[in-house]
Design a protein around this motif. Structure first.
Motif, short mmCIF file in Angstrom:
data_model
loop_
_atom_site.label_atom_id
_atom_site.label_comp_id
_atom_site.label_asym_id
_atom_site.label_seq_id
_atom_site.Cartn_x
_atom_site.Cartn_y
_atom_site.Cartn_z
N THR A 175 18.39 14.29 3.40
CA THR A 175 19.52 13.99 4.26
C THR A 175 19.36 12.64 4.96
OG1 THR A 175 21.04 15.59 5.20
CG2 THR A 175 19.29 14.86 6.63
N MET A 176 18.12 12.30 5.35
CA MET A 176 17.90 11.02 6.05
C MET A 176 18.23 9.85 5.14
SD MET A 176 14.83 11.00 8.74
CE MET A 176 13.61 10.78 7.53
N VAL A 177 17.72 9.93 3.91
CA VAL A 177 17.97 8.84 2.97
C VAL A 177 19.45 8.72 2.66
CG1 VAL A 177 17.61 8.11 0.59
CG2 VAL A 177 15.68 8.85 1.97
N TYR A 178 20.10 9.88 2.47
CA TYR A 178 21.52 9.83 2.15
C TYR A 178 22.29 9.25 3.33
CZ TYR A 178 26.15 10.98 0.63
OH TYR A 178 27.46 10.88 0.25
N GLY A 179 21.93 9.69 4.53
CA GLY A 179 22.62 9.22 5.74
C GLY A 179 22.60 7.72 5.84
N ILE A 180 21.49 7.10 5.46
CA ILE A 180 21.37 5.67 5.68
C ILE A 180 21.82 4.82 4.50
CG2 ILE A 180 19.67 3.85 6.10
CD1 ILE A 180 18.41 5.76 8.07
N ILE A 181 21.42 5.18 3.29
CA ILE A 181 21.89 4.32 2.20
C ILE A 181 22.85 5.02 1.25
CG2 ILE A 181 19.97 2.67 2.24
CD1 ILE A 181 18.67 4.23 0.03
N PHE A 232 12.30 5.84 4.31
CA PHE A 232 11.61 6.48 3.19
C PHE A 232 10.23 6.96 3.60
CE2 PHE A 232 14.91 4.81 0.56
CZ PHE A 232 14.95 5.67 -0.51
N VAL A 233 9.55 6.16 4.41
CA VAL A 233 8.23 6.57 4.89
C VAL A 233 8.33 7.84 5.72
CG1 VAL A 233 6.38 5.92 6.48
CG2 VAL A 233 7.19 4.29 4.77
N MET A 234 9.35 7.91 6.59
CA MET A 234 9.52 9.11 7.41
C MET A 234 9.82 10.33 6.55
SD MET A 234 11.72 7.29 10.43
CE MET A 234 12.61 8.71 10.97
N GLY A 235 10.69 10.14 5.55
CA GLY A 235 11.02 11.24 4.65
C GLY A 235 9.78 11.73 3.91
N ALA A 236 8.97 10.79 3.44
CA ALA A 236 7.75 11.16 2.70
C ALA A 236 6.76 11.87 3.61
CB ALA A 236 7.12 9.92 2.08
#
Lengths: 304, 368
Positions: free
Chosen positions: A26-32, A205-209
């Motif tokens: 969700t974080m990655v989708y939200g931003i890019i 991406f680092v946070m997601g990982a």
């Protein structure tokens, strides 16, 4: 009633693991605005890294469980974050600005690469780990149905809640969070106003990982068996959870994860286990018909 | 132009070599899950096949020609199995000692049937394989209706009046075995309290376990593979259940024990009589152990399948499909599995199934 509570415990634990992985999507989708299909495999890498460190610590003679737990948590987060950062740097950043589907294809390629990489590097056999954190509470012992709540389940649920709250705060209150929200709204404008867009996306991406690493470690400790393929199934479920909750919304991912976990568990508990996935996905379809942006998602407003 | 000439002569040379080698050797193959979650079985097959080929070649090969082994990986996926089968056909393989999973063997057998390749499965127990397969399909393992009968009878007699649950993993092997067991359980006058299906490859079976607990299941019969069996046992013990797990021949790998640890103590399973205990197999077993390979599970079955084919080819005096098939149907073969033959369907005429129990990381015959 006891049975209901036991299944509730099972469902919440499963849902928490789904939720932890779903936050990364969700974080990655939200931003890019891109589905990072390699995220499930980053989770798998996190589980393997945790296992390797546990084994290494065992060889080094660290047997004090809380200490080993803390070391593994930190090292796994660091190493898995490096994977997340590298994937973004190699597979997504060069494609930024090209047509929308390009990074998606690249993500699927990355997912296949990571699976095969781990299969070759670690072997195809399943990797078991003896239970490390055992024990817990048993309620209503001696009655018709005793409820068990293990330490692992308590750790998983509380860690999920803490991380979830922490990341929500980070996005709402810190300068990094502000930069992330700015990138989410308008990347070009954010760049014009001095936000380092590339750096912000890398950090996302680092946070997601990092979250995937925590989920991987919890998965390893709770189930005790991992293989190179776990990222696929868990990734699909977590992605579904993110869509159900409203992709792009952090609390939505958590809610979606919990809902999928609970639907699967309760369907298994009161109907036939065979059709639990059918039940979970039917609810997804229904939810999307009535709320196309997910339960907590905000509709995108087309500006003219 | 000179380049063209060298190229052409090189090609001719290569061609000549190709024909030369094709005459001097016979290609056979084994295929199974070399990767994926059942990879430990693929490794058993590979070990057995490699040793069998080495031993046969050391004694001069088959019909005076050396055997060359090809190894295919179907990952127990039916689609991949068909692709592997076609690949093997293109490589000119005349005999297939595979596949492992019934779900792979059944579709792959259609390819071999069409292309004229003899197939002897060391492990696929689903009755459909030989019932629906043609003349070229054989197996050296038992059938799930035999296995289900032994298991169903055992459950009905040993666990009389106890609560029995039957679950399967929806695969051709797992569901086939669970249904046969259920059929015979009922025939012998008992009835299961629960019948459910799970999804193979998942890791969370806590909902299933709680359900078993509520139904006070004393004994759980699983039609499925060792990874699911191991996880279910672990999760049952976590929820404080001491239910006994009974399963089939897919638990014959030490990987099962590495998943369960001591929780697996007392787990029961059906499997054909252990060929390691066969006196004829002693020298081969010794050879394996000298190499650091324990010939457990399907190692010797794969070895035996190749032996049976090699002897049939010698008896037929040719590797021609029809002649070898005829020899396989009519002859008797001295293998590490004992003296075996095949009936009209292609099923082995060896003794059926016995019960084993897991204890201290090893399995041995179950004694009452």
């Amino acid at each position: 009633m006891e049975y209901f509570i036991q299944q509730l415990i099972n469902g919440v634990t499963l849902g928490s693991i789904y939720g932890l992985i779903a936050i990364g999507y969700t974080m990655v989708y939200g931003i890019i605005g891109m589905i990072n299909f390699a995220h499930g495999d980053i989770f798998m890498v996190g589980a393997f890294v945790s296992l390797i460190i546990f084994v290494a610590l065992g060889l080094a003679g660290v047997t004090f469980v809380p200490l080993a737990f803390a070391i593994v948590l930190i090292v796994a987060i660091v190493i898995t974050s490096v994977y997340g950062w590298t994937v973004e740097r190699l597979a997504y950043r060069p494609l930024r600005g090209s047509f929308r589907l390009a990074p998606l294809i690249s993500a699927i390629g990355m997912s296949i690469f990571l699976q095969n990489f781990v299969q070759l590097a670690q072997g195809a056999r399943v990797k078991p780990m003896p239970p490390m954190i055992t024990g817990g509470f048993t309620f209503l012992e001696g009655s018709d149905f005793s409820i068990t709540l293990s330490w692992m389940q308590i750790i998983i649920v509380s860690l999920t809640v803490v991380l979830m709250a922490g990341f929500a705060l980070l996005i709402a209150r810190t300068p990094l969070g502000r930069a992330q929200r700015a990138c989410e709204q308008d990347r070009t404008m954010a760049a014009l106003l001095g936000v380092n867009v590339d750096r912000t996306i890398s950090l996302t991406f680092v946070m997601g990982a990092a979250l995937a690493a925590v989920a991987g470690m919890m998965f390893l400790l709770y189930y005790g068996v991992i293989d190179f393929y776990i990222g696929f199934l868990a990734g699909i479920k977590a992605f579904t959870a993110a869509v159900l909750g409203g992709i792009g919304s952090l609390p939505g991912a958590m809610l979606g994860g919990l809902l999928i976990g609970l639907i699967e568990t309760f369907w298994s508990a009161y109907f036939t286990i065979e059709y639990k996935d059918v039940a979970a996905f039917s609810i997804l379809v229904l939810a999307l018909i009535f709320r196309p942006y997910g339960l907590l998602g905000k509709p995108e407003i087309e500006k003219v | 132009m000179m380049n063209f000439k060298t190229l052409a002569s090189a090609a001719m040379l290569l061609g000549a070599l190709g024909i030369g080698s094709a005459q001097a050797e016979i290609r056979i193959a084994t295929a199974g899950p070399m990767t994926g979650q059942y990879a430990s079985f693929g490794q058993q097959m590979k070990a057995g096949a490699e040793q069998a080929v080495a031993d046969i070649n050391a004694k001069g090969g088959v019909l005076g020609q050396k055997l060359v082994l090809e190894i295919g990986d179907d990952a127990c996926d039916p689609k991949q199995a068909v692709a592997v089968a076609n690949q093997m056909v293109n490589k000119g393989v005349v005999f297939m000692a595979g596949h492992f999973c019934s779900g792979s063997s059944i579709p792959a057998s259609k390819v071999y049937e069409e292309e004229g390749v003899v197939m002897i499965s060391p492990a696929s127990t689903n009755p459909k394989l030989t019932d629906e397969g043609g003349d070229l399909v054989f197996r050296v393992c038992g059938r799930d209706d035999q296995q289900g009968m032994v298991a169903g009878k055992f459950l009905a007699e040993k666990f009389k009046g106890k609560n029995i649950a039957i679950i399967h993993d929806k695969t051709a092997y797992g569901k086939g075995l669970a249904d046969e067991t259920r059929k015979y359980l009922r025939k012998f006058g008992s009835k299961e309290k629960m019948y459910e299906a799970i999804t193979a490859g998942e890791k969370d079976y806590s909902a299933l376990v709680s359900k078993l607990k509520r139904n006070k299941i004393d004994v759980l019969y699983l039609g499925g593979y060792h990874t699911e069996a191991g996880l279910i046992i672990r999760q049952m013990r976590q929820q404080g259940m001491d239910t006994v797990l009974v399963s089939g021949d897919a638990l014959v790998t030490d990987e099962f024990w590495s998943i369960t640890g001591k929780d697996g103590e007392g787990t029961l399973m059906t499997f054909s009589p252990d060929p390691r205990k066969n006196p004829d197999a002693a020298p081969v077993v010794k050879e394996f152990r000298a190499k650091g390979i324990e010939p457990e599970g399907y190692v010797l079955y794969t070895y035996g399948a190749i032996q049976a084919w090699a002897q049939a080819a010698e008896q037929a005096g040719s590797t021609d499909v029809n002649k070898v098939t005829k020899a396989l149907h009519s002859g008797k073969f001295d293998t590490v599995l004992g003296k075996i033959g095949f009936d009209n369907k292609g099923d082995v005429t060896a003794p059926g199934y016995v019960f084993y129990v897991w204890k201290d990381g090893k399995y041995d015959y179950y004694k009452d």
